[in-house]
Design a protein around this motif. Structure first.
Motif, short mmCIF file in Angstrom:
data_model
loop_
_atom_site.label_atom_id
_atom_site.label_comp_id
_atom_site.label_asym_id
_atom_site.label_seq_id
_atom_site.Cartn_x
_atom_site.Cartn_y
_atom_site.Cartn_z
N GLY A 199 0.77 -1.23 0.00
CA GLY A 199 0.00 0.00 0.00
C GLY A 199 0.80 1.27 0.00
N GLN A 200 2.07 1.19 -0.36
CA GLN A 200 2.88 2.41 -0.44
C GLN A 200 2.54 3.21 -1.68
N THR A 201 2.36 2.52 -2.81
CA THR A 201 1.98 3.18 -4.06
C THR A 201 0.81 2.42 -4.68
N TRP A 202 0.02 3.16 -5.48
CA TRP A 202 -1.18 2.57 -6.09
C TRP A 202 -1.22 2.94 -7.57
N LYS A 203 -1.72 2.01 -8.37
CA LYS A 203 -1.87 2.25 -9.80
C LYS A 203 -3.27 1.80 -10.22
N GLN A 204 -3.92 2.65 -11.03
CA GLN A 204 -5.26 2.33 -11.48
C GLN A 204 -5.23 1.31 -12.61
N GLU A 205 -6.05 0.26 -12.47
CA GLU A 205 -6.17 -0.75 -13.51
C GLU A 205 -6.90 -0.18 -14.72
N PRO A 206 -6.53 -0.60 -15.94
CA PRO A 206 -7.29 -0.18 -17.12
C PRO A 206 -8.76 -0.54 -16.96
N ILE A 233 -19.30 -9.87 -11.82
CA ILE A 233 -18.15 -10.48 -11.16
C ILE A 233 -17.04 -10.62 -12.20
N PHE A 234 -15.82 -10.26 -11.79
CA PHE A 234 -14.66 -10.41 -12.67
C PHE A 234 -13.56 -11.11 -11.90
N VAL A 235 -12.81 -11.96 -12.61
CA VAL A 235 -11.72 -12.70 -11.98
C VAL A 235 -10.42 -12.42 -12.73
N ASN A 236 -9.33 -12.41 -11.98
CA ASN A 236 -8.00 -12.18 -12.53
C ASN A 236 -7.05 -13.07 -11.73
N HIS A 237 -6.42 -14.03 -12.38
CA HIS A 237 -5.62 -15.02 -11.66
C HIS A 237 -4.16 -14.63 -11.48
N ASN A 238 -3.74 -13.55 -12.11
CA ASN A 238 -2.41 -12.99 -11.85
C ASN A 238 -2.38 -11.58 -12.43
N ALA A 239 -1.39 -10.80 -12.00
CA ALA A 239 -1.34 -9.39 -12.37
C ALA A 239 -1.20 -9.16 -13.87
N GLU A 241 -2.65 -11.01 -16.19
CA GLU A 241 -3.83 -11.52 -16.90
C GLU A 241 -4.92 -10.46 -16.97
N ALA A 242 -5.65 -10.43 -18.09
CA ALA A 242 -6.77 -9.51 -18.23
C ALA A 242 -7.92 -9.96 -17.34
N TRP A 243 -8.72 -9.01 -16.87
CA TRP A 243 -9.89 -9.34 -16.07
C TRP A 243 -10.94 -10.01 -16.95
#
Length: 327
Positions: A199-206, A233-239, A241-243
């Motif tokens: 939680g030090q830095t945050w980035k907005q997902e597309p 509901i959306f799933v993402n199995h790794n950073a 991967e697309a939602w």
């Protein structure tokens, strides 16, 4: 004869006097039962000391016997502002409750008593969610992009700057993964903020959805499930991967959930509906627990049973309740 009657009356009066002033063992009063089925609850969570729930009019209750009996927690001030979430640190004793008017309360005894640390009835937007990020550091988020942080277990707070573009959006939930490094903040108009560094830095997902998200759950291998309005509901199995959208049988709004160590995912929402997944959020089955309550939160026990917070009070459920399909 008169002497006999007089002696008899004197004896009776003496006995009465002895009875009147002798110690009496009264029966204990019956415990006052709290009408937990008539209070709107938004949050329920297990601490190390008790099962803790919060909701309307600033109600904070606890049960030390898994819901058999409930008691009102001690509050330093009773503001009667809506409680939206209760969260605890890893030790299960340090916790915070947040709600309307920027109300923040702190506990160090697992939710049995609470001390007010912040309140602003004039300019205090609702705080929707709070989390222990790391050590003594906490982050709370709320309406209109508001975010505040504390580095001393909630005793003092300061403004926290999130990425640009979130100022006018409601931030509905902050959720962390088991490793403590991975975090999501989800909110209005499809907002998903991700952090990989405690939680030090945050980035907005597309952007991949334009409706509101109400919550998120971590999966193994840095995966996530996010959920919100009308059964989205959306799933993402790794950073990397697309939602991916997950289809469910009915378009019910989903407000909370739990992810289990065995990969099971449980989501709760409108119409007393519960969704369960046995494959890390890729597919869901729907179950109805009876009635038409709006389920706001869930606390799962070790045996698969647990408690639900709803607009119709606190509701216990059994493990088998989540195995029968909705009718």
């Amino acid at each position: 004869m008169r002497i006999l009657v007089g002696l008899t009356m004197s004896a009776l009066m003496a006995v009465a006097a002895v009875q009147a002033f002798s110690p009496r063992h009264t029966q204990p009063l019956a415990a006052t039962r709290l009408a937990i089925e008539k209070i709107q609850f938004n949050t329920v969570v297990q601490s190390k000391a008790a099962l803790v729930a919060g909701g309307e009019l600033g109600k904070l209750l606890y049960s030390t016997n898994q819901g058999q009996d409930w008691q009102q927690a001690k509050l330093s001030k009773d503001r009667q502002a809506l409680i939206l979430q209760v969260a605890f640190a890893g030790d299960g004793m340090r916790g915070l409750a947040v709600g309307h008017e920027g109300w923040i309360l702190q506990t160090t005894d697992g939710g049995l008593s609470w001390t007010e640390v912040a309140f602003d009835e004039k300019n205090g937007e609702p705080l929707m969610s709070v989390a222990n990020i790391e050590g003594h550091r906490w982050l709370a988020v709320g309406a209109f992009g508001r975010a505040v942080q504390s580095s001393d277990d909630g005793r003092t707070w300061s403004a926290y700057q999130l990425p640009e573009g979130v100022e006018d959006k409601h931030l509905n939930r902050i959720v962390g993964a088991a490793d403590g490094a991975q975090w999501l903040i989800v909110g209005e108009r499809g907002l998903v903020l991700r952090s990989h560094d405690h939680g030090q830095t945050w980035k907005q997902e597309p952007e991949f959805y334009n409706g509101s998200f109400y919550g998120a759950l971590p999966l193994d291998k840095n995966g996530w499930v996010v959920y919100g309005m009308r059964g989205n509901i959306f799933v993402n199995h790794n950073a990397a991967e697309a939602w991916r959208a997950v289809k469910i049988p009915a378009p019910i709004s989903i407000f909370s959930g739990a992810s289990m160590a065995n990969g099971e995912v449980i989501l709760v929402g409108q119409g007393s509906m519960v969704l369960t997944s046995q494959d890390h959020g890729d597919h869901f089955s729907m179950h109805r627990l009876g009635g038409r309550a709006t389920l706001m939160d869930i606390a799962v026990g070790q045996n698969g049973a647990g408690w639900l917070a709803s607009d119709q009070g606190l509701m216990p459920y059994k493990a088998e309740d989540l195995k029968s399909p909705a009718k």
